[in-house]
Each structure stands twice: as structure tokens, then as C-alpha cells.
Design an enzyme around this catalytic site. Structure first.
Site, short mmCIF file in Angstrom:
data_model
loop_
_atom_site.label_atom_id
_atom_site.label_comp_id
_atom_site.label_asym_id
_atom_site.label_seq_id
_atom_site.Cartn_x
_atom_site.Cartn_y
_atom_site.Cartn_z
N LYS A 86 -1.85 -11.11 -71.20
CA LYS A 86 -2.84 -10.71 -70.20
C LYS A 86 -2.55 -11.20 -68.77
O LYS A 86 -3.47 -11.31 -67.95
CB LYS A 86 -4.27 -11.13 -70.60
N HIS A 105 5.93 -12.24 -75.29
CA HIS A 105 4.94 -13.26 -74.93
C HIS A 105 5.36 -14.64 -75.45
O HIS A 105 4.58 -15.58 -75.42
CB HIS A 105 3.57 -12.92 -75.53
N SER A 146 -9.47 -12.28 -69.08
CA SER A 146 -8.83 -11.05 -69.52
C SER A 146 -8.52 -11.12 -71.02
O SER A 146 -8.74 -10.16 -71.78
CB SER A 146 -7.55 -10.82 -68.71
N TYR A 163 0.79 -12.84 -60.65
CA TYR A 163 -0.14 -11.71 -60.63
C TYR A 163 -0.86 -11.65 -59.28
O TYR A 163 -1.04 -10.57 -58.70
CB TYR A 163 -1.15 -11.88 -61.78
N MET A 170 -2.87 3.61 -62.99
CA MET A 170 -2.48 3.17 -64.34
C MET A 170 -3.66 3.28 -65.30
O MET A 170 -3.49 3.58 -66.48
CB MET A 170 -1.94 1.74 -64.30
N1 LIG Z 1 -1.81 -2.01 -61.78
C1 LIG Z 1 -2.55 -3.07 -62.07
N2 LIG Z 1 -3.24 -3.70 -61.09
C2 LIG Z 1 -4.00 -4.79 -61.37
N3 LIG Z 1 -4.15 -5.30 -62.63
C3 LIG Z 1 -3.49 -4.69 -63.62
C4 LIG Z 1 -2.66 -3.57 -63.40
N4 LIG Z 1 -2.14 -3.20 -64.60
C5 LIG Z 1 -2.64 -4.04 -65.52
N5 LIG Z 1 -3.46 -4.94 -64.93
C6 LIG Z 1 -4.28 -5.96 -65.58
O1 LIG Z 1 -3.46 -6.84 -66.36
C7 LIG Z 1 -4.23 -7.28 -67.49
C8 LIG Z 1 -3.50 -6.89 -68.76
O2 LIG Z 1 -2.42 -7.80 -68.88
P1 LIG Z 1 -1.12 -7.49 -69.71
O3 LIG Z 1 -0.56 -6.20 -69.32
O4 LIG Z 1 -0.26 -8.70 -69.55
O5 LIG Z 1 -1.67 -7.40 -71.20
S1 LIG Z 1 -0.79 -7.59 -72.52
O6 LIG Z 1 -0.56 -9.02 -72.67
O7 LIG Z 1 0.44 -6.83 -72.40
O8 LIG Z 1 -1.68 -7.08 -73.61
C9 LIG Z 1 -5.61 -6.63 -67.38
O9 LIG Z 1 -6.40 -7.54 -66.60
P2 LIG Z 1 -8.00 -7.56 -66.58
O10 LIG Z 1 -8.45 -6.29 -65.94
O11 LIG Z 1 -8.37 -8.75 -65.76
O12 LIG Z 1 -8.45 -7.69 -68.01
C10 LIG Z 1 -5.24 -5.38 -66.61
O13 LIG Z 1 -6.34 -4.75 -65.96
#
Ligand SMILES: Nc1ncnc2c1ncn2[C@@H]1O[C@H](COP(=O)(O)OS(=O)(=O)O)[C@@H](OP(=O)(O)O)[C@H]1O
Length: 292
Positions: free
Chosen positions: A44, A106, A136, A192, A231
Site C-alpha cells: 500500500k 513486497h 491504506s 509516495y 487510474m
Molecule cells: N495515481 C495514483 N495517485 C495517488 N495514489 C495512488 C495512485 N495509484 C495508486 N495510489 C494509491 O496507492 C495505494 C495502493 O498502494 P499499492 O499500489 O502499493 O497497493 S498494493 O500493495 O500493490 O496492493 C492506495 O492508497 P489509498 O488511496 O490511500 O488507499 C491507492 O489509492
């Protein structure tokens, strides 16, 4: 899906679930190629965001059909789940018609198969501040039956402090990879929060690390593809094709914000968290921003 939720157990000192340890020996024997690129994160922390940036940088022009037909988790397969495909006896990575192969993990740094280091592969680590990362993860565990039962927010927060999370302690994870960066030059450690603050700047840094020089037009296209809204609305990046997630409970592309933790932590929880954080991170040089 009506599956029992998995239970956490200790695996070489890290809390894990069997989904990610069942193929341990085979994964440890995975044969990396020198041009493989490993995208490593604590769950996440921005894996999908960075995966999609790389996917578009490498293949957005040459394989546009991938963008509309393959979910991101097939284009950037998950080391822990996919290699090797035990049922068919073949490696999905070998079936990917792409060079470089983009691979997600991970794992904490000490679990990475040795061939990645022997082949001197490029690696990208994405870190996210502990509070937003925890929030998250909480919502992800709520919506995903393949994850352990999250319980309520307060008990989840306590588990996070104890490191009883899938893939272990956030503190050990971010610090372990940070320490590795000091000796392994092919590791790009990014955040991030920086990506959220200035996506273009971070893409430039990534390109410089990867030796890529996209045209201005191409970079604009990548930046447009990887916005949160785009996305979220893209079935190939929003995980809507993953049956283990219940989108009535939450979303994979949930908020995409820095600072959403403020909507979850009580004042008392925040104080407890900060105090614990200070003591766990006191000897570390690594710094995160909890707001931008
Ligand atoms: N383009 C973009 N911009 C901003 N934030 C984004 C974007 N893409 C993915 N996310 C946010 O990243 C969180 C998901 O993390 P991961 O992709 O690492 O998840 S995983 O571990 O692969 O399941 C999750 O965070 P939260 O919204 O805080 O839950 C996603 O919304």
C-alpha cells in the site's frame, strides 16, 4: 468470495501468510536477468502507481494493446505469487514478451532472491509515511478476503505498532531497504509523498536512474495516464478485475492522498503513535513527510 481469511504466522522473523510463503524455495531459486527491474514496496505504499509509470515508460508506445487488455498485475507480476507457476511448471515471467521484465515484490530486503543481487538488477523502492500507509492497508484488508481479518481500527493500529502485519513491520521494511541503498548503487529509493507533490519531477528522476529519455510528448502522456483519477477509472489499473476484493467495502484506488490519516487517528492514537515512532526510528536517518 467465501474463503476463510488467512492467519498470520512468523516466517524467518517476519509475519506472513501462506499465500506468500508456499512457493518459498522456488521463489528463492528464481533466476533474475540483468535487465529485470524489481519494484519493491511495503504493501500500500504506491506499488501500482510506480508500476504503471514504468509500464507506460517502457511499453506505452511499443505495446499500446497491453494498456487495454492486461491488468497491471499481469503486466507487472508479483514475485511472491507468480514465480514459478507451480501448476504448469512454467514461469509467467518467461512468458512475458517484454524486456525489461517488470516485477513487483513486497518482500523485506532480506527475502529478495539472491539472483537479483548477483545479476546487479535495478530496483526501485517506494516508501510511504507510516500513518497513511497504515490507513491504506487497513481499508485494503477490510475489502480483501485474501488478507487476515483486520478487526477494528484501534486493534489494527496496535497490530501495526507490533509489526504483526502481512510482510512484517513497516519500520523494519523501510529501514531495511534504506540501509541496503547505502551499499547497493542500483537501488532508487523514492517516496509516495514526493510523487504526489510533483509527479513530473519524480518521473524525471526515475528516467535518469533507468537511463530513459522520453520525449516531452511521451512524458505528458505518461503523466496523464498515471493521475489518480485516470487510474481509478481505468479497469486495467483499478483492480476491479480481481475477484478477491469486495468493492462494496472499499476501493483499491481509494483516496490517493497524503494526510488521509488525519481522518482516522484520534488525538490519543496520534500521540501514542508518534511516541512509539520516535523510539523505533531514533537511530535512523530516513525521514518521511506526513503532509505536503
Ligand atoms: N495515481 C495514483 N495517485 C495517488 N495514489 C495512488 C495512485 N495509484 C495508486 N495510489 C494509491 O496507492 C495505494 C495502493 O498502494 P499499492 O499500489 O502499493 O497497493 S498494493 O500493495 O500493490 O496492493 C492506495 O492508497 P489509498 O488511496 O490511500 O488507499 C491507492 O489509492
Amino acid at each position: 468470495m467465501d474463503l476463510p481469511r488467512p492467519k498470520l504466522f512468523d516466517f524467518h522473523g517476519v509475519s506472513m501468510i501462506t499465500y506468500f510463503t508456499d512457493n518459498w524455495e522456488a521463489i528463492q531459486n528464481f533466476q533474475a536477468r540483468p535487465d529485470d527491474i524489481l519494484i519493491a514496496t511495503y504493501p500500500k505504499a504506491g506499488t501500482t502507481w510506480v508500476s504503471y509509470i514504468l509500464e507506460l515508460l517502457y511499453f506505452g508506445q511499443t505495446s499500446p494493446e497491453r494498456q487495454t487488455t492486461m491488468p497491471i498485475y499481469e503486466r507487472v507480476p508479483f514475485l511472491e505469487l507468480t514465480f514459478p507457476n507451480m501448476d504448469s511448471g512454467t514461469d509467467l515471467a518467461d512468458q512475458l514478451p517484454t524486456t525489461p521484465r517488470l516485477i513487483k515484490t513486497h518482500y523485506p530486503v532480506q527475502f529478495v532472491p539472491k539472483s537479483f543481487w548477483e545479476q546487479n538488477c535495478r530496483m526501485i523502492y517506494v516508501g510511504r509515511n507510516a500513518k497513511d500507509n497504515l490507513v491504506s492497508f487497513f481499508h485494503f484488508d477490510r475489502m480483501t478476503v485474501a488478507q487476515p481479518e483486520p478487526g477494528d481500527w484501534n486493534s489494527y493500529l496496535q497490530r501495526f505498532l507490533e509489526g504483526k502485519m502481512v510482510f512484517g513491520s513497516w519500520y523494519d521494511h523501510v529501514n531495511g531497504w534504506w540501509k541496503k541503498k547505502q551499499t547497493y548503487s542500483k537501488l532508487h529509493y523514492m517516496f509516495y509523498e514526493d510523487l504526489a507533490e510533483d509527479t513530473g519531477r519524480e518521473i524525471d528522476k526515475l528516467c535518469s536512474f533507468l537511463g530513459l529519455s522520453p520525449s516531452a510528448e511521451e512524458k505528458t502522456r505518461v503523466m496523464s495516464g498515471v493521475t489518480f483519477d485516470n487510474m481509478k477509472n481505468n479497469a486495467m489499473t483499478n483492480y476491479s478485475t480481481d475477484p478477491s476484493m469486495d468493492f462494496k467495502i472499499s476501493s483499491f484506488m481509494r483516496k490517493g492522498k497524503v494526510g488521509d490519516w488525519k481522518n482516522h487517528f484520534t488525538v490519543a492514537q496520534n500521540e501514542e503513535f508518534d511516541e512509539d515512532y520516535k523510539s523505533k526510528m531514533k537511530d535512523q536517518t530516513l525521514q518521511f513527510r506526513t503532509e505536503i
